[in-house]
Design an enzyme around this catalytic site. Structure first.
Site, PDB file in Angstrom:
ATOM      1  N   LYS A  27       2.260   0.040   1.196  1.00 52.07           N
ATOM      2  CA  LYS A  27       2.052   0.643   2.505  1.00 52.07           C
ATOM      3  C   LYS A  27       2.520   2.092   2.587  1.00 52.07           C
ATOM      4  O   LYS A  27       2.228   2.773   3.565  1.00 52.07           O
ATOM      5  CB  LYS A  27       2.710  -0.206   3.581  1.00 52.07           C
TER       6      LYS A  27
ATOM      7  N   SER B 257       3.897 -12.240  -1.218  1.00 54.60           N
ATOM      8  CA  SER B 257       2.436 -12.092  -1.146  1.00 54.60           C
ATOM      9  C   SER B 257       1.879 -11.830  -2.539  1.00 54.60           C
ATOM     10  O   SER B 257       0.738 -12.199  -2.835  1.00 54.60           O
ATOM     11  CB  SER B 257       2.036 -10.976  -0.179  1.00 54.60           C
TER      12      SER B 257
HETATM   13  C1  LIG Z   1       3.624  -7.580   1.353  1.00 56.84           C
HETATM   14  C2  LIG Z   1       2.202  -7.372   1.733  1.00 56.84           C
HETATM   15  N1  LIG Z   1       1.244  -7.908   0.993  1.00 56.84           N
HETATM   16  C3  LIG Z   1      -0.066  -7.757   1.305  1.00 56.84           C
HETATM   17  C4  LIG Z   1      -0.485  -7.072   2.394  1.00 56.84           C
HETATM   18  C5  LIG Z   1      -1.953  -6.963   2.718  1.00 56.84           C
HETATM   19  O1  LIG Z   1      -2.502  -5.694   2.573  1.00 56.84           O
HETATM   20  P1  LIG Z   1      -3.602  -5.098   3.558  1.00 56.84           P
HETATM   21  O2  LIG Z   1      -2.949  -4.840   4.897  1.00 56.84           O
HETATM   22  O3  LIG Z   1      -4.056  -3.846   2.901  1.00 56.84           O
HETATM   23  O4  LIG Z   1      -4.718  -6.100   3.719  1.00 56.84           O
HETATM   24  C6  LIG Z   1       0.496  -6.533   3.177  1.00 56.84           C
HETATM   25  C7  LIG Z   1       0.096  -5.874   4.405  1.00 56.84           C
HETATM   26  O5  LIG Z   1       0.665  -5.927   5.444  1.00 56.84           O
HETATM   27  C8  LIG Z   1       1.876  -6.667   2.853  1.00 56.84           C
HETATM   28  O6  LIG Z   1       2.850  -6.134   3.622  1.00 56.84           O
END
Ligand SMILES: Cc1ncc(COP(=O)(O)O)c(C=O)c1O
Length: 321
Positions: free
Chosen positions: A44, A264
């Site tokens: 991010k 994630s």
């Molecule tokens: C730890 C984590 N993994 C995956 C994502 C997913 O990414 P995106 O928002 O680009 O779909 C986020 C987004 O908030 C995240 O904070």
């Protein structure tokens, strides 16, 4: 080593590492892009910088003008990354946080100087978004960047993450990433489809009604505007559902290749393994996956140390995204 003039210049250009020893099939290579190497610790950072730059370009923010206030309803990586960028650019950031957010996240935001506004823990992150929306209506001079609808979010990935992946892995056949705002999938997906139309784009979602940090299931009712703007249904070749338990199992398995990753990233690896299992034995494939952040912010889940049933239960009560 290169010498950089600002920490903001360290955003992006992250390494990709071969983690194929986790692949279930010897004909399938799996590579992980390590976004935890960004200065505020996640993918991010790219999005926060891109959104602030765009707001300055559009005149929504005026560089150097004191006391401009930004508002963000996120305990997640976007809030943390924005806090770092705002600190460096001299903006004030107010973050709306549910009271049951994990202690690491609250403290990280405070470390970067963000001001915290509490929202009721019982209303979760949706309650934080609602409170931020009403605060934004009451304070029209506050800047609400709203990553779910901000084109500068997918644009960051179209401009940087996508080209980095194709330059490092020209033989890529599949890109597997988590779906949160959908910014990663829309930006990288669009870039890859333009340059390599045969590359398959796979989205990892939690089951409807369940949470894996940072990720959402589109069937739960909210479709991010950036997903619609980028024709997400056409861009994605496949969606794969990963349960919280599998996310934790693969977060643990990642340590076998020396990587300490956030939950994630475990979910995304579980999705990549499902993808690998579908490749016929007489074909080869090269899957690129995202490691969105490292494990530090998730230590209080006990994900690496405690009984897996306890971890799954605990993760339902504390907000980790
Ligand atoms: C730890 C984590 N993994 C995956 C994502 C997913 O990414 P995106 O928002 O680009 O779909 C986020 C987004 O908030 C995240 O904070």
């Amino acid at each position: 080593m290169t010498r950089f003039s600002s920490v903001l210049d360290l955003i992006g250009g992250t390494p990709i590492v071969d983690v194929s020893s986790l692949s279930p099939k010897s004909n399938v290579t799996i590579l992980a892009k390590l976004e935890g190497r960004n200065p505020a610790g996640s993918v991010k950072d790219r999005v926060a910088l891109s959104m602030v730059d765009a707001a300055e370009r559009d005149g929504v923010l005026i560089a150097g003008k004191p006391d401009q206030i930004l508002l963000e309803p996120s305990s997640g990586n976007t809030g943390i990354a924005l806090a770092m960028v705002c600190r460096l650019r001299g903006y004030r950031l107010k973050v709306v946080l549910p009271t049951n957010v994990s202690p690491e996240r609250r403290q990280l935001l405070q470390a970067w100087g963000a001001e915290i506004i509490d929202s009721p823990g019982s209303e979760g992150s949706n309650g934080a978004v609602r409170l931020a929306q009403s605060l934004s209506a009451e304070n029209p001079d506050w800047v609400f960047l709203y990553q779910y609808a901000n084109p500068a979010n997918p644009e960051a990935h179209y401009r940087t993450t996508g080209p980095e992946i194709l330059a490092d892995v020209p033989e890529i056949t599949h890109f597997v990433a988590g779906l949160g705002t959908s910014g990663t999938l829309m930006g990288v997906g669009r870039y890859l489809k333009e340059h390599r139309p045969d590359v398959q784009i796979w989205a990892v979602e939690p089951p409807s009604g369940e949470m894996v940090d940072g990720l959402r299931n589109l069937d739960d009712g909210y479709i991010p505007p950036i997903f619609l703007d980028n024709h997400g249904e056409d861009l994605l070749d496949r969606k794969v559902v990963v349960r919280p338990r599998e996310s934790i199992e693969w977060t643990r398995r990642y340590t076998e290749v020396g990587l300490f990753v956030g939950l994630s990233s475990g979910a995304i690896m579980a999705g990549a393994v499902k993808c690998a299992n579908l490749i016929p034995d007489d074909e080869t494939a090269t899957i690129v996956t995202m490691v969105c952040d490292d494990g530090w912010k998730y230590l209080s889940t006990g994900a690496w140390s405690d009984d897996i049933d306890d971890v799954v239960e605990r993760a339902k009560k504390i907000i980790y995204f």
